[in-house]
Design an enzyme around this catalytic site. Structure first.
Site, PDB file in Angstrom:
ATOM      1  N   GLY A 213     -37.563  81.739   8.881  1.00  0.00           N
ATOM      2  CA  GLY A 213     -36.114  81.682   9.018  1.00  0.00           C
ATOM      3  C   GLY A 213     -35.469  80.441   9.578  1.00  0.00           C
TER       4      GLY A 213
ATOM      5  N   GLY B  72     -35.472  77.313   8.473  1.00  0.00           N
ATOM      6  CA  GLY B  72     -35.099  76.302   7.484  1.00  0.00           C
ATOM      7  C   GLY B  72     -33.615  76.292   7.164  1.00  0.00           C
TER       8      GLY B  72
ATOM      9  N   CYS C 148     -33.038  78.649   4.311  1.00  0.00           N
ATOM     10  CA  CYS C 148     -33.755  79.925   4.356  1.00  0.00           C
ATOM     11  C   CYS C 148     -32.812  81.053   4.732  1.00  0.00           C
ATOM     12  CB  CYS C 148     -34.895  79.844   5.367  1.00  0.00           C
ATOM     13  SG  CYS C 148     -35.899  81.348   5.411  1.00  0.00           S
TER      14      CYS C 148
END
Length: 298
Positions: free
Chosen positions: A179, A181, A184
């Site tokens: 998570g 990124g 993301c």
């Protein structure tokens, strides 16, 4: 539900405390590293920064450029035999390329075909957004059994117990991060995640104890975050957004107020300049309105 009271940290929560150094400049730092991997026994030397296997980053044109700097590129899962054959320089840069694969049967079949055609590839990246499933672990075991001499990257996970399980299942390198990124959506869509620096510290300790390596995947917005990833114990740092929006990545370009932005899967717009990266979320409202934007393919 049980709430964990222990403090967990992201890159933005910490800074390095200065210490006396014999170096005259930050430019004097030697970035080259040499690693020997646990199961494959392969040795690799280069700069331990990786391009993520996301659209517009994990591309062969990006791999060609990063290979000049001895950096690895994880290709997107769409790279089949036909696509790889189109690149004439593939043999020159194969040692700095990782083939990405999901955990579906058809993904494995594509990987098998690629490795039959191009047996010289050394890295396999088994990639899912959340690696906390028995099926994922068993898939890693099956890939290790079939390709005992390949260096296997597996992830993503964020805790010591799962990092250890993947190493014991045959992974040489654990990909850490759920998570963080820039594009993301795992945390948004599922509520699952873990502060990245703490994840790196905990997984590095677990993997290194078993003779394996880790990649800090995601959460970097500036060079200082890359340094923090290495400081937390990462052997490699993987970059996605920081390498997006460049000519080598190609992709759909959206023009807004004379600025070129990369449209990533209709989820975000990425503006990349010399000094900064700006990521703008495309809201559902904007999609509904069908904003009139001029686009061009790079």
């Amino acid at each position: 539900m049980r709430i964990e009271e222990e403090i967990k940290l992201d890159y933005s929560d910490v800074l390095f405390r200065p210490k006396r150094s014999t170096l005259k400049s930050r430019k004097d730092v030697n970035l080259l590293r040499t690693y020997k991997f646990k199961y494959s026994k392969n040795e690799w030397s280069g700069v331990p920064v990786m391009a993520a296997n996301m659209d517009g980053v994990g591309e062969l044109s990006v791999a060609e450029k990063l290979n000049e700097f001895q950096m690895i590129t994880c290709l997107t899962k769409q790279h089949d035999v036909k696509k790889i054959k189109q690149n004439k320089n593939i043999k020159k840069m194969h040692s700095n390329i990782a083939l990405s694969v999901g955990i579906k049967k058809e993904d494995f079949e594509i990987l098998d075909k690629v490795l039959k055609e191009f047996s010289f590839f050394k890295f396999i990246c088994i990639d899912v957004a959340n690696g906390y499933s028995e099926h994922f672990t068993s898939f890693v075991k099956s890939v290790r059994d079939k390709y005992p001499t390949k260096t296997i990257i597996a992830g993503n996970v964020v805790t010591a117990d799962m990092a250890q399980e993947l190493v014991l299942s045959g992974a040489d390198i654990i990909k850490v991060g759920i998570g963080p990124g820039s594009v993301c959506t795992t945390r948004i869509q599922t509520g699952v995640g873990y502060p990245q620096l703490s994840a790196v510290i905990e997984c590095a300790d677990a993997a290194h104890g078993l003779g394996a390596h880790i990649i800090a995947d995601g959460g970097c917005t500036c060079p200082g975050d890359v340094s923090k990833g290495f400081g937390g114990g990462a052997d490699f740092v993987m970059l996605g957004g920081m390498l997006a929006g460049h000519d080598e990545g190609k992709g759909k370009i959206v023009k807004i107020m004379d600025q070129n932005l990369l449209n990533f899967m209709d989820q975000v717009l990425i503006l990349q300049t010399k000094n900064i990266m700006v990521v703008c979320q495309i809201t559902e409202a904007a999609k509904v309105k069908k904003l009139e934007l001029s686009t061009e393919e790079k």
